[in-house]
Design a protein around this motif. Structure first.
Motif, mmCIF file in Angstrom:
data_model
loop_
_atom_site.group_PDB
_atom_site.id
_atom_site.type_symbol
_atom_site.label_atom_id
_atom_site.label_comp_id
_atom_site.label_asym_id
_atom_site.label_seq_id
_atom_site.Cartn_x
_atom_site.Cartn_y
_atom_site.Cartn_z
ATOM 1 N N TYR A 93 -3.658 1.785 -4.731
ATOM 2 C CA TYR A 93 -2.335 1.171 -4.747
ATOM 3 C C TYR A 93 -1.580 1.644 -3.511
ATOM 4 C CZ TYR A 93 2.099 -0.560 -6.637
ATOM 5 O OH TYR A 93 3.282 -1.247 -6.837
ATOM 6 N N GLU A 94 -1.767 0.934 -2.409
ATOM 7 C CA GLU A 94 -1.126 1.301 -1.153
ATOM 8 C C GLU A 94 -0.626 0.042 -0.460
ATOM 9 O OE1 GLU A 94 -4.137 3.424 0.898
ATOM 10 O OE2 GLU A 94 -5.343 1.663 1.369
ATOM 11 N N PRO A 95 0.357 0.178 0.427
ATOM 12 C CA PRO A 95 1.028 -0.987 1.024
ATOM 13 C C PRO A 95 0.101 -2.045 1.609
ATOM 14 C CG PRO A 95 2.204 1.003 1.598
ATOM 15 C CD PRO A 95 0.963 1.449 0.871
ATOM 16 N N ILE A 96 -0.958 -1.619 2.310
ATOM 17 C CA ILE A 96 -1.834 -2.608 2.945
ATOM 18 C C ILE A 96 -2.562 -3.460 1.911
ATOM 19 C CG2 ILE A 96 -3.802 -1.002 3.134
ATOM 20 C CD1 ILE A 96 -4.432 -2.434 5.835
ATOM 21 N N ASN A 97 -2.965 -2.844 0.789
ATOM 22 C CA ASN A 97 -3.639 -3.590 -0.274
ATOM 23 C C ASN A 97 -2.653 -4.473 -1.044
ATOM 24 O OD1 ASN A 97 -6.169 -2.566 0.289
ATOM 25 N ND2 ASN A 97 -6.022 -0.896 -1.186
ATOM 26 N N ILE A 98 -1.463 -3.940 -1.282
ATOM 27 C CA ILE A 98 -0.443 -4.708 -2.001
ATOM 28 C C ILE A 98 -0.118 -5.989 -1.235
ATOM 29 C CG2 ILE A 98 1.984 -4.711 -2.718
ATOM 30 C CD1 ILE A 98 1.654 -1.679 -3.251
ATOM 31 N N GLU A 99 -0.001 -5.877 0.090
ATOM 32 C CA GLU A 99 0.303 -7.050 0.915
ATOM 33 C C GLU A 99 -0.899 -7.981 1.020
ATOM 34 O OE1 GLU A 99 2.027 -8.133 5.389
ATOM 35 O OE2 GLU A 99 1.875 -6.037 4.721
ATOM 36 N N ASP A 104 2.986 -8.153 -3.477
ATOM 37 C CA ASP A 104 4.404 -8.015 -3.122
ATOM 38 C C ASP A 104 5.155 -9.316 -3.406
ATOM 39 O OD1 ASP A 104 2.847 -9.230 -1.150
ATOM 40 O OD2 ASP A 104 4.224 -8.663 0.463
ATOM 41 N N THR A 123 -1.750 -5.755 -11.087
ATOM 42 C CA THR A 123 -1.218 -4.404 -11.282
ATOM 43 C C THR A 123 -0.587 -4.327 -12.664
ATOM 44 O OG1 THR A 123 0.933 -4.971 -10.300
ATOM 45 C CG2 THR A 123 -0.749 -4.032 -8.827
ATOM 46 N N ASN A 173 -1.539 3.529 -11.276
ATOM 47 C CA ASN A 173 -1.379 3.568 -9.827
ATOM 48 C C ASN A 173 -2.618 3.005 -9.136
ATOM 49 O OD1 ASN A 173 0.195 4.117 -7.573
ATOM 50 N ND2 ASN A 173 -0.764 6.115 -7.253
#
Length: 332
Positions: A113-119, A124, A157, A162
């Motif tokens: 669960y980190e910004p690059i994967n979320i985007e 997002d 998610t 997390n």
């Protein structure tokens, strides 16, 4: 003697060394096996559906959002009501489908669960977002991101985890659900197969005009000696198929009094007893005067109330004759 002693020491030392290395090998093997087992167990745990069945069974409120709309559903008196965008009975089939599919989610892989994967997985800007709330106000937020049509998976998610879960696509796509999927336009909330007895009263009479009862796998009638199971079932389904024109969820004092007066002297009353022992009472008014604020013309609609629904219904007069049970409807 000295030579013998040295030879004995050498022999004993060799055996101790062999035993030591043997135990060390066993220990290392045990550690390796235990670690592999633990990794395997942890991996299996990660692939378990993060939405627990026990939680789903206690859900009291569902807030559902996709690109076609936003809907809020709440359970009241064992019935589901749509509260947003307007108050109207909710379609049980859709509610059961949402809860059932969330319960059967199959996780294929997990991602950090980190910004690059979320985007990357568009979490997002989720295509679907669901809030589940129990009566004790325990909450669960679920988001679905990009849908991969090539391998038929999606990314999800769940609050409290997390991780990002890659899951198999749902059987019934949530992204296509719209208002018509959530609205139950039927006035009767019970199914024909679940009815034990149905009684129809005329006016305020204390004795029913007609009673249909399912007993020993056959329908029997108070008024008629021999009736057809098939035709009786069709007649009951015909009655249960009455559709609402409008739910009167917003009223002023004048309109409330108007509705109450009509229902105080009903044309018909219908009492249904289900196979689980639940009793449902419906009141049917005569055709009403014009209701200007609701744009209802004179003698074109009647009012109907249900004991398990908080608001009355306005029904088109074309459905009125369905409350009349004739022998021709039931005979073999």
């Amino acid at each position: 003697m000295i030579a013998y002693s040295l030879k004995t020491r050498s022999f004993v030392s060799t055996w101790f060394s062999l035993i030591f290395f043997g135990l060390l090998a066993l220990y290392l093997g045990f550690i390796e096996f235990f670690q592999d087992s633990r990794i395997e167990i942890n991996a299996k745990n990660l692939l378990v559906n993060p939405i627990q069945s026990d939680f789903l069974s206690k859900v009291h409120v569902i807030r559902f959002k996709n690109r076609l709309g936003q809907f809020a559903i709440k359970k009241e008196k064992e019935e589901w009501l749509l509260y947003e965008p307007r108050v109207i009975p909710a379609k049980l089939q859709t509610i059961n489908s949402i809860i059932g599919q969330l319960n059967r989610i199959k996780v294929q892989t997990v991602h950090e669960y980190e910004p690059i994967n979320i985007e990357s997985f568009t979490l997002d800007k989720p295509s679907i977002e669901i809030d589940l709330i129990t009566q004790k106000q325990n909450k669960l937020n679920i988001k679905f991101g990009i849908i991969n049509r090539i391998n038929e998976t999606s990314y999800m998610t769940v609050s409290g985890h997390n991780l990002i879960f890659q899951t198999q696509m749902l059987n019934s796509p949530f992204e296509k659900l719209e208002l018509s999927d959530f609205v139950d336009s039927n006035v009767f909330s019970v199914q024909a197969d679940n009815i034990k007895r149905i009684s129809v009263y005329h006016g305020k009479n204390s004795e029913p005009h007609n009673v249909l009862e399912y007993k020993s796998e056959n329908w029997i009638s108070k008024r008629y000696k021999t009736i057809s199971n098939e035709n009786t079932h069709k007649k009951i389904q015909n009655l249960l198929g009455i559709k609402t024109h409008m739910i009167v969820d917003k009223t002023n004092d004048e309109l409330s009094s108007f509705i109450s007066n009509y229902l105080a002297s009903p044309l018909y009353r219908v009492v249904i007893q289900t196979k689980e022992g639940k009793k449902l009472i419906y009141k049917i008014s005569t055709l009403t005067k014009a209701i200007n604020e609701l744009k209802i013309e004179k003698r074109q609609y009647f009012i109907m109330s249900a004991s398990n629904r908080p608001y009355p219904f306005l029904i088109n007069k074309s459905y009125m004759n369905r409350f009349i049970i004739r022998y021709s409807d039931l005979r073999r």
